[in-house]
Design an enzyme around this catalytic site. Structure first.
Site, PDB file in Angstrom:
ATOM      1  N   ARG A  46      32.623  48.880  58.975  1.00 35.33           N
ATOM      2  CA  ARG A  46      32.431  50.260  58.565  1.00 35.33           C
ATOM      3  C   ARG A  46      32.734  51.354  59.554  1.00 35.33           C
ATOM      4  O   ARG A  46      33.140  52.595  59.236  1.00 35.33           O
ATOM      5  CB  ARG A  46      30.844  50.564  58.096  1.00 35.33           C
ATOM      6  CG  ARG A  46      30.673  51.799  57.453  1.00 35.33           C
ATOM      7  CD  ARG A  46      29.343  51.840  56.748  1.00 35.33           C
ATOM      8  NE  ARG A  46      28.294  50.869  56.923  1.00 35.33           N
ATOM      9  CZ  ARG A  46      27.315  51.028  58.003  1.00 35.33           C
ATOM     10  NH1 ARG A  46      27.666  51.957  58.608  1.00 35.33           N
ATOM     11  NH2 ARG A  46      26.583  49.788  57.991  1.00 35.33           N
ATOM     12  N   TYR A  97      39.229  74.430  45.150  1.00 33.77           N
ATOM     13  CA  TYR A  97      39.147  73.114  44.073  1.00 33.77           C
ATOM     14  C   TYR A  97      37.835  72.946  43.639  1.00 33.77           C
ATOM     15  O   TYR A  97      36.738  73.083  44.170  1.00 33.77           O
ATOM     16  CB  TYR A  97      39.450  71.761  44.999  1.00 33.77           C
ATOM     17  CG  TYR A  97      39.268  70.405  44.268  1.00 33.77           C
ATOM     18  CD1 TYR A  97      40.216  70.226  43.170  1.00 33.77           C
ATOM     19  CD2 TYR A  97      38.264  69.767  44.683  1.00 33.77           C
ATOM     20  CE1 TYR A  97      39.706  68.909  42.499  1.00 33.77           C
ATOM     21  CE2 TYR A  97      38.131  68.586  43.802  1.00 33.77           C
ATOM     22  CZ  TYR A  97      38.900  68.304  42.680  1.00 33.77           C
ATOM     23  OH  TYR A  97      38.774  66.877  42.184  1.00 33.77           O
ATOM     24  N   ASP A 168      41.768  72.958  53.585  1.00 36.87           N
ATOM     25  CA  ASP A 168      42.156  72.037  52.481  1.00 36.87           C
ATOM     26  C   ASP A 168      43.843  72.253  52.397  1.00 36.87           C
ATOM     27  O   ASP A 168      44.277  73.293  51.918  1.00 36.87           O
ATOM     28  CB  ASP A 168      41.572  72.260  51.154  1.00 36.87           C
ATOM     29  CG  ASP A 168      41.642  71.182  50.264  1.00 36.87           C
ATOM     30  OD1 ASP A 168      42.929  70.518  50.380  1.00 36.87           O
ATOM     31  OD2 ASP A 168      40.820  70.889  49.395  1.00 36.87           O
ATOM     32  N   LYS A 193      46.818  62.815  46.253  1.00 33.38           N
ATOM     33  CA  LYS A 193      47.854  63.677  45.623  1.00 33.38           C
ATOM     34  C   LYS A 193      49.063  63.384  46.250  1.00 33.38           C
ATOM     35  O   LYS A 193      49.517  62.274  46.394  1.00 33.38           O
ATOM     36  CB  LYS A 193      47.430  65.035  45.678  1.00 33.38           C
ATOM     37  CG  LYS A 193      45.869  65.387  45.299  1.00 33.38           C
ATOM     38  CD  LYS A 193      45.476  65.141  44.097  1.00 33.38           C
ATOM     39  CE  LYS A 193      44.026  65.091  43.621  1.00 33.38           C
ATOM     40  NZ  LYS A 193      43.303  66.347  43.704  1.00 33.38           N
TER      41      LYS A 193
HETATM   42  C1  LIG Z   1      41.955  66.662  44.150  1.00 38.17           C
HETATM   43  C2  LIG Z   1      41.655  67.482  45.184  1.00 38.17           C
HETATM   44  C3  LIG Z   1      40.261  67.485  45.939  1.00 38.17           C
HETATM   45  C4  LIG Z   1      39.411  66.229  45.917  1.00 38.17           C
HETATM   46  O1  LIG Z   1      39.906  64.924  46.081  1.00 38.17           O
HETATM   47  P1  LIG Z   1      39.750  63.565  45.255  1.00 38.17           P
HETATM   48  O2  LIG Z   1      40.722  62.480  46.342  1.00 38.17           O
HETATM   49  O3  LIG Z   1      39.866  63.641  44.111  1.00 38.17           O
HETATM   50  O4  LIG Z   1      38.296  63.284  45.721  1.00 38.17           O
HETATM   51  C5  LIG Z   1      40.199  68.245  46.857  1.00 38.17           C
HETATM   52  N1  LIG Z   1      40.862  69.273  46.983  1.00 38.17           N
HETATM   53  C6  LIG Z   1      42.006  69.600  46.351  1.00 38.17           C
HETATM   54  C7  LIG Z   1      42.775  70.805  46.703  1.00 38.17           C
HETATM   55  C8  LIG Z   1      42.337  68.811  45.408  1.00 38.17           C
HETATM   56  O5  LIG Z   1      43.440  68.971  44.626  1.00 38.17           O
END
Ligand SMILES: *Cc1c(COP(=O)(O)O)cnc(C)c1O
Length: 357
Positions: A46, A97, A168, A193
């Site tokens: 972990r 998001y 982000d 992504k």
């Molecule tokens: C998809 C996304 C998230 C969340 O990520 P997950 O991997 O789906 O938990 C956070 N910020 C942005 C900009 C996203 O597109």
């Protein structure tokens, strides 16, 4: 060996490899173990795993800091928000998001945080909202409105007032912008992504700078991961590192496709507005005829995939307001297009055909 002198196109390929000793594997090991023989650097899985370390070395090198991998983007969001003291104010873009804003709203309901929503392109409004705030959340471009923030200016304002900045960087990727260099304290990725790029894993990451303050934040976030327990699987991490190897060529192709499609969409009679920041591979369009027309377009495509998510090799299309959590300021007929790496003429024919249905 240091790869600091290499260009990003080479770094995505070269970072996070095994030491070059005769007989060693070319790729990072995929290690499935829950614990380790005593007295080594890590005693329980972990806290660490060699596959994580390889991915973290690669992503940290691209962002210019120290990376921590998490089970998903949202696990990384949760860990980043753990930096906010109880009741502290978080300044967040109105169109961030929707998982992030929904989580913030839930935390606000129990009094854990106070949420202040702003238009991140209005610097006077951000400055005002930052008064006494603990954290500035930046997402640039925003999802799905594609507003672009001046990260350097916003992070400087936050620092002046004693607030941390989390950025982000999912939409832009470190190949387009490196927020740590612009003064952000923490960079966040939904690795799900672009970084992994094949719509086959969920994974997240946080990156902090290599300064003393950055290292102290990294230690807090690492503890949040260890005790929060939302850790990444070695298989997912290995797949993400494998996907990362082609980030540069994927993004180059997807961006070229997006530029061309954005231009053509501008003059399509069924499209009333095109939002494209001029970089990256996400486009938001508004179609004439409202929500129903937009839904028809999304489901009439055959090459574009009608699905949520973005950043994969395959092009994806979705009407964002189908989700109740999406704010009403997002137009009802807005379709988010995540442009992939297919042939641009095929993408255009499919999309234009669907717009004409
Ligand atoms: C998809 C996304 C998230 C969340 O990520 P997950 O991997 O789906 O938990 C956070 N910020 C942005 C900009 C996203 O597109």
């Amino acid at each position: 060996m240091s790869h600091d002198h290499l260009s990003p196109a080479s770094r995505v390929v070269a970072l996070g490899r095994q030491p070059r000793v005769p007989g060693a594997g070319v790729n990072a090991p995929l290690e499935f173990t829950s614990t380790y023989i005593a007295d080594g650097p890590v005693n329980y899985a972990r806290a660490g795993n060699p596959t994580w370390s390889a991915f973290e070395e690669a992503l940290g090198g691209l962002e210019g800091g120290d990376a921590l991998v998490f089970a998903s983007g949202m696990a990384a969001v949760s860990a980043a928000l753990s930096l906010v003291p109880h009741g502290g104010a978080v300044v967040v873009p109105s169109h961030a998001y929707n998982g992030t804003t929904t989580l913030l709203d839930q935390l606000a309901q129990s009094g854990a945080v106070e949420v202040r929503r702003v238009d991140p392109t209005d610097q006077a409004a951000v400055r005002e909202a930052l008064d006494g705030a603990a954290l500035l959340w930046v997402e640039s471009p925003t999802n799905p409105m594609l507003e672009v923030s001046d990260i350097r200016a916003l992070a400087a304002m936050a620092r002046e007032g004693g607030a941390l900045t989390v950025c982000d960087n999912t939409f832009a990727t470190p190949l387009v912008q490196q927020p740590l260099g612009d003064g952000a304290d923490v960079v966040l990725h939904s690795v799900t992504k672009y970084l992994s790029g094949h719509s086959d894993v969920l994974l997240g990451a946080l990156v902090t700078s290599s300064t003393d303050a950055g290292r102290a934040l990294n230690a807090r976030l690492s503890t949040a991961r260890l005790l929060g327990g939302a850790i990444a699987g070695p298989m997912e991490t290995w797949l993400a590192l494998r996907g990362l190897r082609t980030l540069h060529v994927r993004l180059e192709r997807a961006t070229a496709n997006a530029r061309e499609l954005a231009t053509r969409l501008e003059s399509h009679p069924q499209v009333s507005r095109v939002r494209y920041p001029g970089f990256g591979a996400i486009i938001a369009i508004e179609v004439r005829g409202g929500a129903d027309a937009a839904e028809r377009v999304a489901s009439a495509t055959t090459l574009w995939t009608h699905a949520t998510s973005l950043g994969g090799v395959e092009s994806q299309i979705e009407r964002r307001r189908r989700y109740a959590a999406e704010p009403e300021s997002v137009p009802d007929a807005l379709l988010r297009l995540s442009v992939g790496i297919e042939d641009v003429e095929d993408l255009w024919l499919d999309l234009a055909g669907a717009l004409d249905v």
